[in-house]
Design a protein around this motif. Structure first.
Motif, short mmCIF file in Angstrom:
data_model
loop_
_atom_site.label_atom_id
_atom_site.label_comp_id
_atom_site.label_asym_id
_atom_site.label_seq_id
_atom_site.Cartn_x
_atom_site.Cartn_y
_atom_site.Cartn_z
N GLU A 28 26.37 46.69 63.26
CA GLU A 28 25.48 45.54 63.38
C GLU A 28 25.72 44.88 64.72
N VAL A 29 24.68 44.30 65.27
CA VAL A 29 24.76 43.59 66.55
C VAL A 29 24.55 42.11 66.29
N LEU A 30 25.50 41.29 66.74
CA LEU A 30 25.46 39.86 66.51
C LEU A 30 25.68 39.10 67.82
N THR A 31 25.11 37.90 67.90
CA THR A 31 25.46 37.01 69.00
C THR A 31 26.78 36.33 68.65
N PHE A 32 27.42 35.72 69.65
CA PHE A 32 28.67 35.03 69.37
C PHE A 32 28.49 33.88 68.37
N PRO A 33 27.45 33.05 68.48
CA PRO A 33 27.26 32.00 67.47
C PRO A 33 27.05 32.59 66.06
N GLU A 34 26.33 33.69 65.97
CA GLU A 34 26.12 34.32 64.66
C GLU A 34 27.44 34.83 64.08
N PHE A 35 28.27 35.41 64.94
CA PHE A 35 29.55 35.94 64.47
C PHE A 35 30.47 34.79 64.05
N ASP A 36 30.51 33.72 64.84
CA ASP A 36 31.36 32.58 64.52
C ASP A 36 30.96 31.93 63.19
N ALA A 37 29.68 32.04 62.84
CA ALA A 37 29.18 31.40 61.61
C ALA A 37 29.48 32.21 60.36
N LEU A 38 29.94 33.45 60.51
CA LEU A 38 30.24 34.29 59.35
C LEU A 38 31.45 33.75 58.59
N PRO A 39 31.51 33.95 57.29
CA PRO A 39 32.70 33.57 56.53
C PRO A 39 33.88 34.44 56.95
N PRO A 40 35.12 33.97 56.74
CA PRO A 40 36.30 34.70 57.19
C PRO A 40 36.34 36.15 56.71
N GLU A 41 35.94 36.40 55.47
CA GLU A 41 36.01 37.76 54.95
C GLU A 41 35.05 38.71 55.66
N ALA A 42 33.96 38.17 56.20
CA ALA A 42 32.99 39.01 56.91
C ALA A 42 33.43 39.29 58.35
N ARG A 43 34.31 38.46 58.88
CA ARG A 43 34.81 38.68 60.24
C ARG A 43 36.07 39.53 60.26
N ALA A 44 36.70 39.69 59.10
CA ALA A 44 37.97 40.40 59.02
C ALA A 44 37.85 41.83 59.53
N ALA A 45 38.91 42.31 60.14
CA ALA A 45 38.91 43.66 60.70
C ALA A 45 40.35 44.09 60.94
N GLU A 46 40.52 45.39 61.10
CA GLU A 46 41.83 45.90 61.51
C GLU A 46 42.00 45.87 63.02
N LEU A 47 40.86 45.90 63.73
CA LEU A 47 40.92 45.97 65.19
C LEU A 47 39.80 45.14 65.80
N VAL A 48 40.16 44.33 66.78
CA VAL A 48 39.20 43.58 67.59
C VAL A 48 39.42 44.02 69.04
N VAL A 49 38.34 44.41 69.70
CA VAL A 49 38.43 44.88 71.09
C VAL A 49 37.62 43.94 71.97
N ASN A 50 38.27 43.38 72.97
CA ASN A 50 37.57 42.50 73.89
C ASN A 50 37.31 43.20 75.21
#
Length: 288
Positions: free
Chosen positions: A176-198
């Motif tokens: 899925e493709v999200l903007t930063f405001p859309e991603f920030d608005a997600l609940p914690p469980e939806a943002r959870a991940a094993e890896l975040v790459v910047n």
């Protein structure tokens, strides 16, 4: 052609900050090869002219931004990863003569996986990718090696990420493709991940960080100069683990050394542990 006449270099713009000459020179010193490794500032659109003017004795080039797509067009053959993502960061010539054809590689893909494995990350089913720049494609191409099945690409301009999303889907990854405001608005469980790459340069102050997001996740910040980035500092302050972009630089450079010395991407060098140590020492010395 004797060994002393063998030449290598890194090409890109700007290039004055590059650690590659120090890193590669350290590697060839351990291997007992009297090879030179230089740097040349080549602006976007200038790669073809530069390569056409090269003389005898060149073994290959490391290629950085903004030339990775131009280098793809120059390569007569492409390794699978380079073909898949349409970008080349390594050109290896088939001979020392000025007109020798080159094979194009992308060692960022192998290097990304190697750097994470070295940090103890062997799998990452859920991945959040911040940004859709040149390095992002290499990250996506590496995800099957980490058993990734779910990817969020978080960007300022969603239209810029469509090619990345298509690449991920072609690899069987749900995306899925999200903007930063859309991603920030997600609940914690939806943002959870094993890896975040910047892959986003700059201050990254717009990226929201909280403990619920970083819990159980590793941040791989592909940036390394200056280090630490503000994002890495905030991530660690929230209790998360961080892998520096220096690890990617070193890992992909080690693969380049293998290729430049006539080996395959995965073929171990003689005294490779010593080579790796010398490369790291050289990179850290440049940072001082």
């Amino acid at each position: 052609m004797g060994e002393a006449s063998t030449r290598l270099a890194v090409l890109g713009s700007p290039i004055g900050h590059s650690k590659s000459p120090a890193i590669h020179s350290a590697a060839y010193g351990v291997l007992g090869l009297d090879w030179s490794y230089e740097r040349f500032d080549v602006p976007q659109g200038g790669l073809a002219d530069f390569l056409a003017s090269r003389g005898q004795g060149w073994r290959g080039f490391s290629v950085t931004m903004p030339l990775k797509h131009e280098a793809r067009a120059f390569a007569s053959t492409l390794a699978p990863a380079a073909s898949e993502i349409g970008a080349v960061n390594t050109l290896v010539f088939e001979g020392a003569e000025a007109g020798a054809p080159a094979r194009g590689w992308n060692t960022d893909v192998t290097g990304f996986v190697a750097a994470l494995n070295e940090a103890g990350v062997l799998s990452a089913p859920r991945v959040r990718l911040l940004g859709a720049g040149g390095t992002a494609a290499a990250v996506i191409a590496a995800l099957p090696s980490l058993a990734a099945t779910e990817l969020s690409i978080v960007v300022r301009a969603p239209e810029r990420a469509q090619g990345m999303a298509a690449l991920a889907r072609s690899l069987g990854i749900e995306v899925e493709v999200l903007t930063f405001p859309e991603f920030d608005a997600l609940p914690p469980e939806a943002r959870a991940a094993e890896l975040v790459v910047n892959t986003v340069p700059g201050d990254q102050d717009h990226i929201g960080i909280d403990a619920s997001w970083v819990q159980g996740a590793v941040l791989f910040d592909v940036l390394y100069d200056p280090w630490p980035t503000k994002l890495a500092t905030r991530w660690q302050s929230a209790g998360g683990r961080v892998v520096s972009g220096l690890e990617l630089l070193l890992a992909q450079a080690l693969v380049q050394v293998r290729l430049f010395t006539g080996r395959d991407e995965s073929e171990v060098l003689p005294r490779e542990a010593e080579v790796r140590s010398a490369m790291r020492t050289a990179a850290l010395r440049v940072s001082e």
